[in-house]
Design an enzyme around this catalytic site. Structure first.
Site, short mmCIF file in Angstrom:
data_model
loop_
_atom_site.label_atom_id
_atom_site.label_comp_id
_atom_site.label_asym_id
_atom_site.label_seq_id
_atom_site.Cartn_x
_atom_site.Cartn_y
_atom_site.Cartn_z
N ASP A 44 12.36 26.48 56.39
CA ASP A 44 12.50 26.60 54.93
C ASP A 44 13.96 26.79 54.56
O ASP A 44 14.59 27.76 54.95
CB ASP A 44 11.69 27.81 54.45
CG ASP A 44 11.72 27.96 52.94
OD1 ASP A 44 10.85 27.38 52.28
OD2 ASP A 44 12.62 28.66 52.43
N TYR A 49 20.99 27.75 49.42
CA TYR A 49 21.34 28.52 50.63
C TYR A 49 22.62 27.97 51.28
O TYR A 49 23.18 28.60 52.18
CB TYR A 49 20.21 28.49 51.67
CG TYR A 49 18.88 29.05 51.19
CD1 TYR A 49 18.77 29.73 49.98
CD2 TYR A 49 17.73 28.92 51.96
CE1 TYR A 49 17.56 30.23 49.55
CE2 TYR A 49 16.51 29.42 51.53
CZ TYR A 49 16.43 30.07 50.33
OH TYR A 49 15.23 30.56 49.90
N HIS A 99 12.95 25.61 42.68
CA HIS A 99 13.23 26.94 43.24
C HIS A 99 12.82 28.08 42.30
O HIS A 99 12.23 29.06 42.73
CB HIS A 99 14.73 27.03 43.57
CG HIS A 99 15.07 28.02 44.62
ND1 HIS A 99 16.12 27.87 45.48
CD2 HIS A 99 14.51 29.19 44.96
CE1 HIS A 99 16.19 28.89 46.30
NE2 HIS A 99 15.21 29.72 46.01
N1 LIG Z 1 11.80 30.89 46.92
C1 LIG Z 1 12.58 31.94 46.79
O1 LIG Z 1 13.04 32.28 45.70
C2 LIG Z 1 12.92 32.72 48.01
C3 LIG Z 1 13.55 33.96 47.88
C4 LIG Z 1 13.86 34.66 49.04
C5 LIG Z 1 13.52 34.13 50.26
N2 LIG Z 1 12.93 32.89 50.36
C6 LIG Z 1 12.57 32.29 51.66
O2 LIG Z 1 11.76 33.20 52.37
C7 LIG Z 1 12.37 33.53 53.61
C8 LIG Z 1 12.03 34.94 54.01
O3 LIG Z 1 12.45 35.85 53.02
P1 LIG Z 1 13.74 36.80 53.19
O4 LIG Z 1 14.69 36.14 54.13
O5 LIG Z 1 14.25 37.13 51.84
O6 LIG Z 1 13.16 38.13 53.76
P2 LIG Z 1 12.33 38.59 55.07
O7 LIG Z 1 12.05 37.45 55.96
O8 LIG Z 1 11.17 39.37 54.55
O9 LIG Z 1 13.33 39.61 55.72
C9 LIG Z 1 14.50 39.19 56.36
C10 LIG Z 1 15.31 40.44 56.72
O10 LIG Z 1 14.52 41.26 57.60
C11 LIG Z 1 15.21 41.44 58.84
N3 LIG Z 1 14.18 41.29 59.89
C12 LIG Z 1 13.58 40.14 60.30
N4 LIG Z 1 12.67 40.38 61.25
C13 LIG Z 1 12.70 41.71 61.45
C14 LIG Z 1 12.00 42.55 62.34
N5 LIG Z 1 11.09 42.08 63.18
N6 LIG Z 1 12.26 43.89 62.31
C15 LIG Z 1 13.18 44.38 61.44
N7 LIG Z 1 13.88 43.62 60.58
C16 LIG Z 1 13.64 42.29 60.59
C17 LIG Z 1 16.25 40.33 58.90
O11 LIG Z 1 17.36 40.78 59.65
P3 LIG Z 1 18.19 39.85 60.71
O12 LIG Z 1 18.25 38.47 60.17
O13 LIG Z 1 19.53 40.54 60.71
O14 LIG Z 1 17.48 39.96 62.02
C18 LIG Z 1 16.60 40.15 57.44
O15 LIG Z 1 17.52 41.14 57.02
C19 LIG Z 1 13.85 33.28 53.32
O16 LIG Z 1 14.65 33.25 54.47
C20 LIG Z 1 13.80 32.01 52.54
O17 LIG Z 1 13.59 30.91 53.39
C21 LIG Z 1 12.63 32.19 49.24
#
Ligand SMILES: NC(=O)c1ccc[n+]([C@@H]2O[C@H](COP(=O)([O-])OP(=O)(O)OC[C@H]3O[C@@H](n4cnc5c(N)ncnc54)[C@H](OP(=O)(O)O)[C@@H]3O)[C@@H](O)[C@H]2O)c1
Length: 275
Positions: free
Chosen positions: A47, A52, A108
């Site tokens: 994704d 990004y 988005h």
């Molecule tokens: N459509 C939208 O508006 C929107 C908004 C936000 C996100 N997204 C998409 O959704 C994806 C996921 O959301 P997100 O990146 O915001 O948040 P997330 O996946 O819920 O959390 C990511 C964060 O958690 C940490 N993390 C990951 N696995 C972990 C674990 N097992 N234990 C402890 N900490 C952990 C990561 O750190 P490290 O990377 O330092 O390991 C990072 O800081 C995004 O990457 C993006 O592709 C879409």
């Protein structure tokens, strides 16, 4: 639901993997290594988004992976609104990603003050007809935005990618999705970096009973609630930890204990205010 299918069939007929890898806050320079680690682990849904600014790095990873394009499920998202703007953005994303189609393209955010999301949606429908994208969806749309798209175009987005984790589990929106055949995809599935969530007694109790980490419990809960889930990590050990959620299952009581953490409050942006 202990046995989960590996994919969900979208209304347009494509199969979306239930589980994928998010790339928000991974810059172009580190994206190739991070996505390569995810692909090596087994993730096949990647994704990304124009916003990004990492599509070149993502493209480098997928094109250098040795995997066939049809083995991958590639999602990107467009920030700009307007029929021609969406079309131009799509062509630029394909160029940066080094591919000739996307599996899924999302608007988005609805950006209600701009008020062009219906017109933008029509551009996605047309791009799908032409084969530039296999499936068309939206992100951060509320019931109000979805209802308007359906009323004005007679078509329904195949996916709505929204903030969704135990603190904000969106039961009303998910019920609307179920009624209209929209697949729910969860962003921020770790509750925005797990702050507080991993310390919750309910999560810790399930983690202990299952012999899993709190992150795995939270991700598995999200999967068992029927959503496509796309955690992000740049840390190799966490990329693997997050992947290892496909071989255990929460009981109904455990699911209900995690459900009870819902606060009804967003931790990320509100679709009404993001413009
Ligand atoms: N459509 C939208 O508006 C929107 C908004 C936000 C996100 N997204 C998409 O959704 C994806 C996921 O959301 P997100 O990146 O915001 O948040 P997330 O996946 O819920 O959390 C990511 C964060 O958690 C940490 N993390 C990951 N696995 C972990 C674990 N097992 N234990 C402890 N900490 C952990 C990561 O750190 P490290 O990377 O330092 O390991 C990072 O800081 C995004 O990457 C993006 O592709 C879409």
């Amino acid at each position: 639901m202990s046995e989960l299918s590996t994919t969900i069939t979208l209304t347009g007929g494509a199969e979306i993997p239930r589980y994928g890898y998010g790339t928000f806050r991974i810059d172009d320079a580190e994206a190739a290594a991070a996505v390569t680690a995810a692909l090596d682990t087994g993730y096949r849904l990647i994704d990304t988004a124009v916003g990004y600014q990492n599509e070149v790095g993502v493209g480098r990873a997928i094109n250098g992976s040795g995997l066939k394009r049809e083995e991958l499920f590639l999602t990107s998202k467009v920030w700009d609104h307007g029929y021609d703007e969406v079309r131009r953005n799509l062509e630029e994303s394909l160029e940066r990603l080094g591919t000739d189609y996307l599996d899924l393209y999302l608007l988005h955010w609805p950006r209600p003050e701009v008020d062009r999301y219906v017109e933008s949606w029509r551009a996605l429908v047309d791009a799908r007809s032409e084969g530039l994208i296999r499936s068309a969806g939206v992100s951060n749309f509320t019931v109000e935005h979805l209802t308007r798209v359906q009323a004005e175009t007679g078509t329904v987005p195949e996916v709505n990618q929204v903030e969704l984790h135990p603190y904000f589990s969106q039961p009303e929106l998910r019920a609307y999705h179920d009624e209209h055949g929209v697949v729910t995809e969860s962003w921020g599935p770790l509750g925005l970096r797990g702050e507080g969530l991993f310390e919750e007694a309910a999560v810790r109790a399930v983690a202990e009973a299952q012999g899993r980490t709190p992150a795995q419990v939270v991700l598995r809960w999200n999967l068992q609630r029927g959503n496509v889930v796309i955690p992000k990590s740049v840390t190799p050990a966490r990329i693997r930890e997050n992947w290892e959620v496909l071989d255990f299952a929460l009981t109904d009581d455990e699911l209900a204990a995690v459900d009870a953490l819902d606060t009804g409050r967003r931790q990320g942006g509100d679709p009404a205010d993001v413009n």
